[in-house]
Design a protein around this motif. Sequence first.
Motif, PDB file in Angstrom:
ATOM      1  N   GLY A   1      -5.748  47.090   2.992  1.00  0.00           N
ATOM      2  CA  GLY A   1      -7.110  46.847   2.540  1.00  0.00           C
ATOM      3  C   GLY A   1      -7.490  47.781   1.417  1.00  0.00           C
ATOM      4  O   GLY A   1      -6.836  48.801   1.183  1.00  0.00           O
ATOM      5  N   ALA A   2      -8.528  47.368   0.684  1.00  0.00           N
ATOM      6  CA  ALA A   2      -8.978  48.196  -0.438  1.00  0.00           C
ATOM      7  C   ALA A   2     -10.485  48.100  -0.571  1.00  0.00           C
ATOM      8  O   ALA A   2     -11.114  47.153  -0.094  1.00  0.00           O
ATOM      9  N   LEU A   3     -11.003  49.114  -1.246  1.00  0.00           N
ATOM     10  CA  LEU A   3     -12.426  49.080  -1.504  1.00  0.00           C
ATOM     11  C   LEU A   3     -12.705  49.696  -2.856  1.00  0.00           C
ATOM     12  O   LEU A   3     -12.009  50.631  -3.282  1.00  0.00           O
ATOM     13  N   LEU A   4     -13.669  49.088  -3.546  1.00  0.00           N
ATOM     14  CA  LEU A   4     -14.071  49.577  -4.863  1.00  0.00           C
ATOM     15  C   LEU A   4     -15.436  50.217  -4.721  1.00  0.00           C
ATOM     16  O   LEU A   4     -16.370  49.610  -4.189  1.00  0.00           O
ATOM     17  N   ILE A   5     -15.520  51.469  -5.183  1.00  0.00           N
ATOM     18  CA  ILE A   5     -16.787  52.195  -5.163  1.00  0.00           C
ATOM     19  C   ILE A   5     -17.258  52.361  -6.599  1.00  0.00           C
ATOM     20  O   ILE A   5     -16.482  52.779  -7.460  1.00  0.00           O
ATOM     21  N   ASP A   6     -18.504  52.001  -6.833  1.00  0.00           N
ATOM     22  CA  ASP A   6     -19.064  52.157  -8.177  1.00  0.00           C
ATOM     23  C   ASP A   6     -20.316  53.010  -8.034  1.00  0.00           C
ATOM     24  O   ASP A   6     -21.279  52.589  -7.384  1.00  0.00           O
ATOM     25  N   GLY A   7     -20.279  54.213  -8.609  1.00  0.00           N
ATOM     26  CA  GLY A   7     -21.368  55.149  -8.363  1.00  0.00           C
ATOM     27  C   GLY A   7     -21.384  55.473  -6.880  1.00  0.00           C
ATOM     28  O   GLY A   7     -20.363  55.760  -6.285  1.00  0.00           O
ATOM     29  N   GLY A   8     -22.526  55.338  -6.257  1.00  0.00           N
ATOM     30  CA  GLY A   8     -22.600  55.649  -4.836  1.00  0.00           C
ATOM     31  C   GLY A   8     -22.485  54.436  -3.935  1.00  0.00           C
ATOM     32  O   GLY A   8     -22.616  54.546  -2.719  1.00  0.00           O
ATOM     33  N   LYS A   9     -22.239  53.269  -4.537  1.00  0.00           N
ATOM     34  CA  LYS A   9     -22.284  52.032  -3.744  1.00  0.00           C
ATOM     35  C   LYS A   9     -20.910  51.382  -3.601  1.00  0.00           C
ATOM     36  O   LYS A   9     -20.035  51.554  -4.450  1.00  0.00           O
ATOM     37  N   ILE A  10     -20.789  50.584  -2.562  1.00  0.00           N
ATOM     38  CA  ILE A  10     -19.590  49.762  -2.381  1.00  0.00           C
ATOM     39  C   ILE A  10     -19.747  48.535  -3.274  1.00  0.00           C
ATOM     40  O   ILE A  10     -20.748  47.822  -3.199  1.00  0.00           O
ATOM     41  N   ALA A  11     -18.743  48.321  -4.158  1.00  0.00           N
ATOM     42  CA  ALA A  11     -18.829  47.197  -5.095  1.00  0.00           C
ATOM     43  C   ALA A  11     -17.969  46.020  -4.646  1.00  0.00           C
ATOM     44  O   ALA A  11     -18.292  44.866  -4.948  1.00  0.00           O
ATOM     45  N   ALA A  12     -16.866  46.281  -3.967  1.00  0.00           N
ATOM     46  CA  ALA A  12     -16.007  45.187  -3.502  1.00  0.00           C
ATOM     47  C   ALA A  12     -15.135  45.682  -2.361  1.00  0.00           C
ATOM     48  O   ALA A  12     -14.829  46.874  -2.265  1.00  0.00           O
ATOM     49  N   VAL A  13     -14.747  44.752  -1.494  1.00  0.00           N
ATOM     50  CA  VAL A  13     -13.858  45.071  -0.383  1.00  0.00           C
ATOM     51  C   VAL A  13     -12.953  43.874  -0.133  1.00  0.00           C
ATOM     52  O   VAL A  13     -13.366  42.732  -0.357  1.00  0.00           O
ATOM     53  N   GLY A  14     -11.719  44.113   0.284  1.00  0.00           N
ATOM     54  CA  GLY A  14     -10.809  43.008   0.570  1.00  0.00           C
ATOM     55  C   GLY A  14      -9.372  43.484   0.533  1.00  0.00           C
ATOM     56  O   GLY A  14      -9.085  44.657   0.794  1.00  0.00           O
ATOM     57  N   THR A  15      -8.475  42.564   0.177  1.00  0.00           N
ATOM     58  CA  THR A  15      -7.081  42.971   0.007  1.00  0.00           C
ATOM     59  C   THR A  15      -6.985  43.718  -1.329  1.00  0.00           C
ATOM     60  O   THR A  15      -7.844  43.536  -2.202  1.00  0.00           O
ATOM     61  N   PRO A  16      -5.952  44.539  -1.509  1.00  0.00           N
ATOM     62  CA  PRO A  16      -5.848  45.305  -2.765  1.00  0.00           C
ATOM     63  C   PRO A  16      -5.889  44.422  -4.011  1.00  0.00           C
ATOM     64  O   PRO A  16      -6.555  44.778  -4.991  1.00  0.00           O
ATOM     65  N   SER A  17      -5.228  43.258  -3.982  1.00  0.00           N
ATOM     66  CA  SER A  17      -5.221  42.445  -5.209  1.00  0.00           C
ATOM     67  C   SER A  17      -6.604  41.840  -5.484  1.00  0.00           C
ATOM     68  O   SER A  17      -7.043  41.774  -6.632  1.00  0.00           O
ATOM     69  N   GLU A  18      -7.312  41.429  -4.436  1.00  0.00           N
ATOM     70  CA  GLU A  18      -8.688  40.919  -4.625  1.00  0.00           C
ATOM     71  C   GLU A  18      -9.589  41.988  -5.241  1.00  0.00           C
ATOM     72  O   GLU A  18     -10.341  41.729  -6.188  1.00  0.00           O
ATOM     73  N   VAL A  19      -9.510  43.172  -4.687  1.00  0.00           N
ATOM     74  CA  VAL A  19     -10.406  44.253  -5.122  1.00  0.00           C
ATOM     75  C   VAL A  19     -10.071  44.678  -6.542  1.00  0.00           C
ATOM     76  O   VAL A  19     -10.970  44.945  -7.350  1.00  0.00           O
ATOM     77  N   GLU A  20      -8.798  44.677  -6.857  1.00  0.00           N
ATOM     78  CA  GLU A  20      -8.346  45.071  -8.204  1.00  0.00           C
ATOM     79  C   GLU A  20      -9.017  44.207  -9.282  1.00  0.00           C
ATOM     80  O   GLU A  20      -9.358  44.712 -10.363  1.00  0.00           O
ATOM     81  N   ARG A  21      -9.237  42.946  -8.986  1.00  0.00           N
ATOM     82  CA  ARG A  21      -9.846  42.041  -9.969  1.00  0.00           C
ATOM     83  C   ARG A  21     -11.260  42.458 -10.377  1.00  0.00           C
ATOM     84  O   ARG A  21     -11.730  42.114 -11.436  1.00  0.00           O
ATOM     85  N   HIS A  22     -11.948  43.191  -9.486  1.00  0.00           N
ATOM     86  CA  HIS A  22     -13.333  43.603  -9.774  1.00  0.00           C
ATOM     87  C   HIS A  22     -13.406  44.941 -10.513  1.00  0.00           C
ATOM     88  O   HIS A  22     -14.468  45.353 -10.953  1.00  0.00           O
ATOM     89  N   ALA A  23     -12.256  45.618 -10.601  1.00  0.00           N
ATOM     90  CA  ALA A  23     -12.294  47.010 -11.074  1.00  0.00           C
ATOM     91  C   ALA A  23     -12.057  47.116 -12.569  1.00  0.00           C
ATOM     92  O   ALA A  23     -11.394  46.271 -13.169  1.00  0.00           O
ATOM     93  N   SER A  24     -12.578  48.165 -13.169  1.00  0.00           N
ATOM     94  CA  SER A  24     -12.286  48.426 -14.577  1.00  0.00           C
ATOM     95  C   SER A  24     -10.935  49.146 -14.647  1.00  0.00           C
ATOM     96  O   SER A  24     -10.539  49.821 -13.691  1.00  0.00           O
ATOM     97  N   PRO A  25     -10.229  48.982 -15.781  1.00  0.00           N
ATOM     98  CA  PRO A  25      -8.902  49.609 -15.881  1.00  0.00           C
ATOM     99  C   PRO A  25      -8.962  51.129 -15.779  1.00  0.00           C
ATOM    100  O   PRO A  25      -7.971  51.774 -15.445  1.00  0.00           O
TER     101      PRO A  25
END
Length: 394
Positions: free
Chosen positions: A22-46
């Motif tokens: 599993g993976a999670l994307l944090i942006d600032g102080g908030k949770i921005a995305a959660v899911g499998t690593p490949s799903e979450v990667e799509r929401h992230a900046s490089p």
Amino acid sequence: MQQILTASQLLTGPTDRQFAPGALLIDGGKIAAVGTPSEVERHASPTADRYDYPDATILPGLINCHVHLAFDASPDPVSALQSSSDDELLAAMQQRAHEHLFAGVTTVRDLGDRRGLITSLRDAIKRGESTGPRILAAGAPVTPKGGHCWFLGGEVDSAESIRANVRHNARIGTDLIKIMGNGGQMTPGGPGMTDAQFTSEQLRLITSEARAAGLPAAVHAYTTDAIAAAVEAGVATVEHCTFHGNDGAAALDDDLADRMALDGVAASPALPSGWRRMWDMLGPQRAEAIADRLRWLRRHDVPLIFGSDAGVPISQHGDPVSTLELYEHIGFPQADIIELATTTSARHIGLGDVTGEIRPGLDADVVVANGDPTRGVGCLRHLRRVLRAGIDSW
Ligand SMILES: [Zn+2]
């Protein structure tokens, strides 16, 4: 600033939503995305920071719904409190707040300190001037003259003083009102655990004043009578909730449990971190009665929330895991225990839209633990990271 955390397992809080890996994307102080690593990667900046934790589990920060930062967990916390100045007490409370956070507790609900001193600590943490968990503060509990924990400053002796007391708490900015519905063990010469401290009418007055100020109420109640009166008065949570008859024997009331489930009134057993010692003292029969009661509440779908009464004798600050192990010991599935201590707890203390779950939009209150807590909650003693609103706690 973005960060991606990946691990061999991610528990979002609710038992039916987990990812492995599993993976999670944090942006600032908030949770921005959660899911499998490949799903979450799509929401992230490089340019996002990336952290990988193999053989570890990401889960929501724990929520301890019943602590007393003003008590030092010594055999005599009352004397220690009474001999401390406000400055000394506040410094000690700050230290204890750290201990909770370091142990993975990202929110505490403090159910009684001296005259609401805690609101200044809560606000300092909120402003980022002090490190600590999010705090919900009750201030001084409402209690009769000479009643349970009168020394915290919340004594009342008339309808007028009840109103004044609740309004005072609201004015100094407490987050809820704590009511001492029965006596207890901490007050030398005070009422005992099965003594009622308020009439039904007084309980209704307290909760209606609280409601008028926009504050929920938590009641300290051991007896079935006190629980019934408090539920009738509209409290949000029942602390201890031991369902004792007035003679001290078990008096489990099925209808009352059903009513709590229906109204969404949570039971907050607040069992101490040193429960093993307590169970040795009580003996197997009485210990089993406690276990039976917890299973009975669960069977009736009464929402159970997590608390440890940290600060009273035999309950240490910064040890959530021992109390979680009690639930494991009596046969609660580990995933259920984690849901209880995160999502369910947040929801029933009014923070369901803020924390308690790994879900986009909520604060990034997150713990990374070595191992798999769904096989044994003891691994929550081995933390790799604790994030409070996206900020590392150490
Ligand atoms: Zn307590």
